[in-house]
Write a protein that holds these residues in place. Structure first.
Motif, PDB file in Angstrom:
ATOM      1  N   THR A   1       0.813  -1.218   0.000  1.00  0.00           N
ATOM      2  CA  THR A   1       0.000   0.000   0.000  1.00  0.00           C
ATOM      3  C   THR A   1       0.846   1.268   0.000  1.00  0.00           C
ATOM      4  N   ALA A   2       2.154   1.130   0.228  1.00  0.00           N
ATOM      5  CA  ALA A   2       3.028   2.301   0.280  1.00  0.00           C
ATOM      6  C   ALA A   2       3.305   2.823  -1.134  1.00  0.00           C
ATOM      7  N   THR A   3       3.479   4.134  -1.236  1.00  0.00           N
ATOM      8  CA  THR A   3       3.801   4.753  -2.516  1.00  0.00           C
ATOM      9  C   THR A   3       5.253   4.476  -2.881  1.00  0.00           C
ATOM     10  N   ASN A   4       5.472   4.036  -4.106  1.00  0.00           N
ATOM     11  CA  ASN A   4       6.843   3.784  -4.560  1.00  0.00           C
ATOM     12  C   ASN A   4       7.565   5.097  -4.846  1.00  0.00           C
ATOM     13  N   GLY A   5       8.886   5.066  -4.746  1.00  0.00           N
ATOM     14  CA  GLY A   5       9.682   6.256  -5.049  1.00  0.00           C
ATOM     15  C   GLY A   5      10.830   6.434  -4.075  1.00  0.00           C
ATOM     16  N   VAL A   6      11.501   7.564  -4.192  1.00  0.00           N
ATOM     17  CA  VAL A   6      12.673   7.852  -3.349  1.00  0.00           C
ATOM     18  C   VAL A   6      12.213   8.296  -1.959  1.00  0.00           C
ATOM     19  N   ARG A   7      12.769   7.664  -0.925  1.00  0.00           N
ATOM     20  CA  ARG A   7      12.476   8.016   0.464  1.00  0.00           C
ATOM     21  C   ARG A   7      13.792   8.346   1.173  1.00  0.00           C
ATOM     22  N   THR A   8      13.756   9.340   2.044  1.00  0.00           N
ATOM     23  CA  THR A   8      14.925   9.659   2.861  1.00  0.00           C
ATOM     24  C   THR A   8      14.761   9.022   4.232  1.00  0.00           C
ATOM     25  N   VAL A   9      15.721   8.178   4.593  1.00  0.00           N
ATOM     26  CA  VAL A   9      15.705   7.485   5.876  1.00  0.00           C
ATOM     27  C   VAL A   9      16.758   8.121   6.793  1.00  0.00           C
ATOM     28  N   TYR A  10      16.354   8.455   8.019  1.00  0.00           N
ATOM     29  CA  TYR A  10      17.254   9.063   9.002  1.00  0.00           C
ATOM     30  C   TYR A  10      17.512   8.060  10.132  1.00  0.00           C
ATOM     31  N   VAL A  11      18.770   8.015  10.592  1.00  0.00           N
ATOM     32  CA  VAL A  11      19.163   7.117  11.684  1.00  0.00           C
ATOM     33  C   VAL A  11      19.771   7.959  12.802  1.00  0.00           C
ATOM     34  N   ARG A  12      19.274   7.743  14.020  1.00  0.00           N
ATOM     35  CA  ARG A  12      19.823   8.409  15.213  1.00  0.00           C
ATOM     36  C   ARG A  12      20.475   7.353  16.111  1.00  0.00           C
ATOM     37  N   ILE A  13      21.747   7.587  16.481  1.00  0.00           N
ATOM     38  CA  ILE A  13      22.437   6.711  17.425  1.00  0.00           C
ATOM     39  C   ILE A  13      22.651   7.506  18.711  1.00  0.00           C
ATOM     40  N   MET A  14      22.081   7.028  19.811  1.00  0.00           N
ATOM     41  CA  MET A  14      22.210   7.711  21.088  1.00  0.00           C
ATOM     42  C   MET A  14      23.141   6.921  21.997  1.00  0.00           C
ATOM     43  N   THR A  15      24.114   7.614  22.587  1.00  0.00           N
ATOM     44  CA  THR A  15      25.108   6.988  23.451  1.00  0.00           C
ATOM     45  C   THR A  15      24.537   6.748  24.851  1.00  0.00           C
ATOM     46  N   PRO A  16      25.241   5.975  25.679  1.00  0.00           N
ATOM     47  CA  PRO A  16      24.772   5.751  27.056  1.00  0.00           C
ATOM     48  C   PRO A  16      24.641   7.052  27.848  1.00  0.00           C
ATOM     49  N   GLU A  17      25.366   8.095  27.428  1.00  0.00           N
ATOM     50  CA  GLU A  17      25.286   9.392  28.127  1.00  0.00           C
ATOM     51  C   GLU A  17      24.106  10.228  27.645  1.00  0.00           C
ATOM     52  N   GLY A  18      23.325   9.709  26.703  1.00  0.00           N
ATOM     53  CA  GLY A  18      22.168  10.442  26.211  1.00  0.00           C
ATOM     54  C   GLY A  18      22.491  11.412  25.097  1.00  0.00           C
ATOM     55  N   GLU A  19      23.695  11.334  24.528  1.00  0.00           N
ATOM     56  CA  GLU A  19      24.083  12.220  23.443  1.00  0.00           C
ATOM     57  C   GLU A  19      23.872  11.524  22.095  1.00  0.00           C
ATOM     58  N   VAL A  20      23.474  12.310  21.094  1.00  0.00           N
ATOM     59  CA  VAL A  20      23.275  11.768  19.751  1.00  0.00           C
ATOM     60  C   VAL A  20      24.558  11.937  18.951  1.00  0.00           C
ATOM     61  N   LEU A  21      25.030  10.849  18.327  1.00  0.00           N
ATOM     62  CA  LEU A  21      26.199  10.957  17.458  1.00  0.00           C
ATOM     63  C   LEU A  21      25.806  11.816  16.262  1.00  0.00           C
ATOM     64  N   ASP A  22      26.402  12.999  16.180  1.00  0.00           N
ATOM     65  CA  ASP A  22      25.951  14.024  15.235  1.00  0.00           C
ATOM     66  C   ASP A  22      26.417  13.729  13.818  1.00  0.00           C
ATOM     67  N   GLY A  23      25.474  13.855  12.886  1.00  0.00           N
ATOM     68  CA  GLY A  23      25.803  13.663  11.475  1.00  0.00           C
ATOM     69  C   GLY A  23      25.812  14.963  10.706  1.00  0.00           C
ATOM     70  N   GLY A  24      25.499  16.060  11.374  1.00  0.00           N
ATOM     71  CA  GLY A  24      25.597  17.365  10.737  1.00  0.00           C
ATOM     72  C   GLY A  24      24.299  17.959  10.231  1.00  0.00           C
ATOM     73  N   GLY A  25      23.160  17.397  10.621  1.00  0.00           N
ATOM     74  CA  GLY A  25      21.898  17.952  10.148  1.00  0.00           C
ATOM     75  C   GLY A  25      20.744  17.559  11.049  1.00  0.00           C
ATOM     76  N   THR A  26      19.539  18.065  10.733  1.00  0.00           N
ATOM     77  CA  THR A  26      18.347  17.767  11.517  1.00  0.00           C
ATOM     78  C   THR A  26      17.196  17.381  10.593  1.00  0.00           C
ATOM     79  N   PHE A  27      16.166  16.787  11.197  1.00  0.00           N
ATOM     80  CA  PHE A  27      14.945  16.465  10.469  1.00  0.00           C
ATOM     81  C   PHE A  27      13.765  16.720  11.404  1.00  0.00           C
ATOM     82  N   THR A  28      12.561  16.760  10.834  1.00  0.00           N
ATOM     83  CA  THR A  28      11.371  17.083  11.618  1.00  0.00           C
ATOM     84  C   THR A  28      10.670  15.813  12.067  1.00  0.00           C
ATOM     85  N   TYR A  29      10.376  15.737  13.375  1.00  0.00           N
ATOM     86  CA  TYR A  29       9.618  14.623  13.929  1.00  0.00           C
ATOM     87  C   TYR A  29       8.721  15.156  15.036  1.00  0.00           C
ATOM     88  N   ALA A  30       7.424  14.923  14.903  1.00  0.00           N
ATOM     89  CA  ALA A  30       6.432  15.360  15.888  1.00  0.00           C
ATOM     90  C   ALA A  30       6.542  16.861  16.153  1.00  0.00           C
TER      91      ALA A  30
END
Length: 288
Positions: A203-232
């Motif tokens: 049922t999903a629309t075919n085409g190009v999708r951008t997938v974002y991955v967040r890795i959070m360390t035990p200290e609660g910090e996100v390994l930064d990749g140099g950009g942001t995206f919108t969520y909620a």
């Protein structure tokens, strides 16, 4: 001489106490950040459960098949119960939140199957109406039925959009050496490999999708990749992103993050996002 030794011991103790206080403040801040993200994730899950329950209720209003209505009612009640379980669950209860997130994926898949089934029935009705259109004596009745189906199809389009959300499974986080070999300890990793499988979704629309991955360390910090995206409605930092060509079939993806800092043991979290939705998440624990 004893006075000097006592003074040195006092200074050392004060230094240790200061270091412990600073470490405690950092840990509290990290826990606060993780709790805020968990609460945000829980809030989004509640919205989805409420939306799914409402969709079941709406579908029953124009289904004439008693057996199908009975099935929809059972799934609606199950969805409502899971929603109540989620409301009673604290955001810090990782095990229960994980269980309810898996249940959410199951509810979405079941809803998707009913959307396809109802769409198939609507298509059959449409074909029957096309045949009736050939009979002039029933033209007025056929036109009225066409208008009804048009309204139902518009409502169905919204349900298809919900069913079209992607799901990421088999999430894995692996530290790699300089030679690309898996490492047991995070501190030995020169590159982090994140792999996952996006499941089949017709049922999903075919085409190009951008997938974002967040890795959070035990200290609660996100390994930064140099950009942001919108969520909620908020801007979140991503560790890695990748544009993929999605065809509706199952696809496995691997992304790599170059380690530029010391990474110790503890619990890491990998979260995957696409189309403004959280589509997969998993925790990983590495020995110190």
């Amino acid at each position: 001489m004893n006075k000097y030794i006592v003074a040195i011991i006092i200074v050392v103790l004060l230094a240790v106490m200061g270091w412990l206080g600073y470490s405690l403040m950092q840990e509290k801040q990290a826990n606060k950040d993780m709790q805020e993200l968990a609460a945000l994730d829980k809030q989004e899950m509640e919205k989805e459960y409420q939306n799914f329950a409402a969709q079941y209720s709406e579908m029953k209003t124009y289904i004439k098949n008693d057996s199908l209505v009975e099935q929809l009612t059972a799934e609606q009640e199950r969805t409502q119960k899971l929603l109540e379980d989620l409301k009673r669950t604290h955001a810090s209860d990782v095990a229960e939140i994980t269980r309810l997130k898996k249940e959410l994926a199951t509810v979405r898949a079941v809803l998707r199957s009913y959307v396809i089934q109802i769409d198939s029935l609507n298509r059959l009705n449409q074909n029957l109406m096309d045949e009736n259109d050939r009979v002039r004596t029933e033209l007025e009745q056929s036109n009225l039925q066409n208008q009804t189906l048009a309204t139902e199809k518009a409502s169905l389009s919204e349900k298809v959009a919900i069913a079209a959300q992607l799901d990421a499974t088999n999430v894995a986080l692996t530290p790699l050496s300089k030679k690309g070999k898996p490492e047991k300890y995070m501190k030995n990793g020169k590159t982090l490999a994140v792999s996952f499988t996006i499941t089949k979704n017709v049922t999903a629309t075919n085409g190009v999708r951008t997938v974002y991955v967040r890795i959070m360390t035990p200290e609660g910090e996100v390994l930064d990749g140099g950009g942001t995206f919108t969520y909620a409605g908020k801007q979140l930092a991503w560790s890695m992103k990748k544009d993929i060509e999605y065809t509706g079939e199952e696809t496995t993806q691997i992304l790599y993050w170059t380690v530029g800092e010391y990474l110790g043991g503890g619990q890491y979290n990998v979260s995957i996002f696409c189309d403004g939705q959280a589509i997969g998440s998993r925790n990983f624990t590495f020995n110190k």
